[in-house]
Design an enzyme around this catalytic site. Structure first.
Site, PDB file in Angstrom:
ATOM      1  CE  LYS A 173      -4.889  49.972 -42.755  1.00  0.00           C
ATOM      2  NZ  LYS A 173      -5.750  48.788 -42.803  1.00  0.00           N
ATOM      3  CD  GLU A 188      -3.910  44.554 -45.778  1.00  0.00           C
ATOM      4  OE1 GLU A 188      -4.880  44.829 -45.040  1.00  0.00           O
ATOM      5  OE2 GLU A 188      -3.118  45.402 -46.214  1.00  0.00           O
TER       6      GLU A 188
END
Length: 214
Positions: A133, A46
Site C-alpha cells: 500500500k 476493504e
C-alpha cells in the site's frame, strides 16, 4: 517465512483494479452495497476498522461468497485475528506492522502493509512482500513518487490510497507499477444512503466505464 506472491487475490486485484475502502456505521446498507458491487463486477471490498461495526460488516459481506472481503486500518494482531475470524481474506495496514505481517504469512493471507518511504518498502521486501500500500498517496508525492520509487524498487507494485478520486485514478492505473487503487471514492455508505444506492451505482458504473476506455 516469506509471502506467497502467487496468491490468487493479487491476480484478482490486478484484474479488477479498484479496491473500495468502506467504513460501516449502518449494517442495513450492506445488502445494497453488495448488490451494487456485484452488478458492476467489482467484487472486492476493504472494510476498515474505523468503526465498531467492522467485524459484523465483514461477517455479513462474506456470507454469500460473492465478494472478496478484506480488512483495512489493521494496526494490531488482535484486529487481524478478529478480521480473519469474521471472513477477511486479506489485510491492509496503514504502516508496516510486524506482528500483523507475521500472522498473515503463517496463514497464507495476503497483507498489504502501508508504505511511504524507501525504508518502509525495504522492510516489506524483507518479508517477501512485493505489493505494498502507498499511503497517503497525495501527501507523499502521488504518481510522481511512485515513478521515482519504482526505479530502485523495480520489482514492487503499489496500491495507492489517499487523495485518489474519479478525476485522477486513471492516471495512477496507467503506471505499470500500480496494481490497483483504493479509496472511499469508489463507493461509500453516504452514497448508498443518499438514495438507496442509485447514486452509488451510477458513480461506480462510471468508474468501471472509464477503466474500459483506458
Amino acid at each position: 517465512m516469506l509471502a506467497n506472491m502467487d496468491h490468487e487475490i493479487y491476480t484478482q486485484l490486478a484484474k479488477t483494479k479498484l479496491l473500495p475502502l468502506y467504513t460501516a456505521t449502518d449494517l442495513s446498507c450492506l445488502d445494497k452495497l453488495e448488490e451494487v458491487l456485484i452488478k458492476n463486477d467489482v467484487r472486492f471490498i476493504e472494510v476498515t476498522f474505523r468503526s465498531e461495526l467492522a467485524a459484523k460488516a465483514m461477517k455479513k459481506l462474506s456470507a454469500s461468497g460473492e465478494l472478496t472481503v478484506g480488512a483495512g486500518t489493521v494496526r494490531s494482531l488482535k484486529e487481524a485475528e478478529i478480521a480473519v475470524e469474521n471472513g477477511a481474506k486479506f489485510i491492509v495496514s496503514p504502516a508496516v506492522v510486524p506482528e500483523v505481517i507475521d500472522y498473515c504469512l503463517t496463514r497464507d493471507i495476503p497483507v498489504f502493509p502501508g508504505t511511504a518511504t524507501p525504508g518502509d518498502i525495504q522492510r516489506a521486501l524483507e518479508y517477501g512482500i512485493k505489493v505494498v500500500k502507498f499511503f497517503p498517496a497525495d501527501i507523499y508525492g502521488g504518481i510522481k513518487a511512485i515513478k521515482a520509487l519504482s526505479g530502485p524498487f523495480y520489482d514492487v507494485q503499489f496500491l495507492p490510497t489517499g487523495g485518489i478520486d474519479k478525476n485522477n485514478f486513471v492516471d495512477y492505473l496507467a503506471d505499470a507499477h500500480v496494481i490497483g487503487v483504493g479509496g472511499s471514492f469508489i463507493i461509500s455508505e453516504a452514497a448508498i444512503k443518499k438514495d438507496n444506492g442509485i447514486t452509488a451505482d451510477a458513480a461506480l458504473k462510471e468508474l468501471v466505464e472509464q477503466l474500459k476506455e483506458n
